[in-house]
Design an enzyme around this catalytic site. Structure first.
Site, PDB file in Angstrom:
ATOM      1  N   ASP A  17       0.830  -1.205   0.000  1.00 27.28           N
ATOM      2  CA  ASP A  17       0.000   0.000   0.000  1.00 27.28           C
ATOM      3  C   ASP A  17       0.866   1.258   0.000  1.00 27.28           C
ATOM      4  O   ASP A  17       1.910   1.300   0.653  1.00 27.28           O
ATOM      5  CB  ASP A  17      -0.894  -0.010   1.248  1.00 27.28           C
ATOM      6  CG  ASP A  17      -1.997   1.024   1.176  1.00 27.28           C
ATOM      7  OD1 ASP A  17      -2.345   1.469   0.069  1.00 27.28           O
ATOM      8  OD2 ASP A  17      -2.513   1.405   2.249  1.00 27.28           O
ATOM      9  N   ASN A  65     -10.249  -2.785  -7.183  1.00 24.42           N
ATOM     10  CA  ASN A  65      -9.405  -1.850  -7.937  1.00 24.42           C
ATOM     11  C   ASN A  65      -9.891  -1.614  -9.364  1.00 24.42           C
ATOM     12  O   ASN A  65      -9.451  -0.660 -10.025  1.00 24.42           O
ATOM     13  CB  ASN A  65      -7.952  -2.341  -7.977  1.00 24.42           C
ATOM     14  CG  ASN A  65      -7.202  -2.143  -6.676  1.00 24.42           C
ATOM     15  OD1 ASN A  65      -6.188  -2.806  -6.423  1.00 24.42           O
ATOM     16  ND2 ASN A  65      -7.689  -1.235  -5.814  1.00 24.42           N
TER      17      ASN A  65
END
Length: 240
Positions: A17, A65
């Protein structure tokens, strides 16, 4: 020098991340953050192999995503293709098997082809497995496993009373992998983000404040050292 556990965790999973924030801090487009993140992948794969980790799972692209801007998704798929082509020699030299888990049907044809070619090319490698979670979501995985079990029950091939933890685990996309011992998350966020929810039941969690492109081999060693200092109890009674 960081003291590493001996033996190391068998399976390390990483929530990578912070690429976007890394780029924003430098006034760069998000795509440059993803490119920097791809370089970090190489460093961590290499280090994991050096220290004896048997399975390294990287959360590369979640089922959610796909909601990102089309151009960003295209860039990420392009980086996957580039990785599969450029890192083939590294994986072969290091005897690393490459695999993907996730909803393959949603992955663009060119990216899926590149990944599956690398899977086939490295399938006999046995020193480590590099698992890329691609179009992956743990809830989606559990729904898929449930549907598989339900089809067998409906067809009379499976007694509902025979469904236990092992039966569910056997239908997961990770059915032939050990559960993760250690889950690392970068960027300081304190959540699993729909990653390996079933498999993480007894995993040790390690959160690093560094953004993924800044997470290097030394940072990986720190995570392993933290793991080695912990007493794993698996829900049992341990020292007070």
């Amino acid at each position: 020098m960081t003291d590493l556990p001996a033996p190391p965790p068998t399976h390390v999973a990483v929530i990578m991340d912070g690429n976007g924030r890394w780029a924003a801090q430098r006034g760069l487009p998000r795509t440059e953050g993803h490119r920097a993140g791809a370089k970090a992948v190489r460093a961590i794969v290499t280090r994991a192999r050096e220290v004896g980790v048997r399975v390294l799972t990287l959360y590369a692209f979640s089922a959610q995503n796909w909601r990102r801007p089309t151009a960003e998704v295209a860039e990420l798929m392009g980086l996957l293709i580039e990785f599969c082509r450029k890192e083939r020699r590294l994986l072969q030299d290091k005897d690393i098997r490459f695999r993907i888990i996730g909803e393959r049907a949603r992955v663009p044809a060119a990216a899926l082809k590149a990944a599956e070619l690398l899977e086939r090319a490295t399938r006999d490698n046995g020193s480590m497995q590099l698992v890329i979670a691609l179009s992956y979501g743990s809830r989606e995985e559990l729904v898929d496993a449930t549907r598989s079990l339900a089809r067998d029950v409906a067809a009379g091939r499976l007694d509902p009373g025979a469904i236990d933890e092992a039966a569910v685990a056997s239908r997961l996309w990770t059915h032939d992998l050990p559960d993760p011992d250690l889950i690392i998350r970068t960027s300081g966020e304190l959540r699993l983000s729909n990653f390996l929810l079933w498999q993480a039941a007894y995993a040790e969690l390690y959160v690093d404040s560094r953004l993924w492109p800044d997470f290097d081999a030394a940072a990986f060693d720190e995570a392993l050292a933290s793991f080695g200092s912990r007493e794993r109890r698996y829900g049992g009674i341990g020292p007070a």
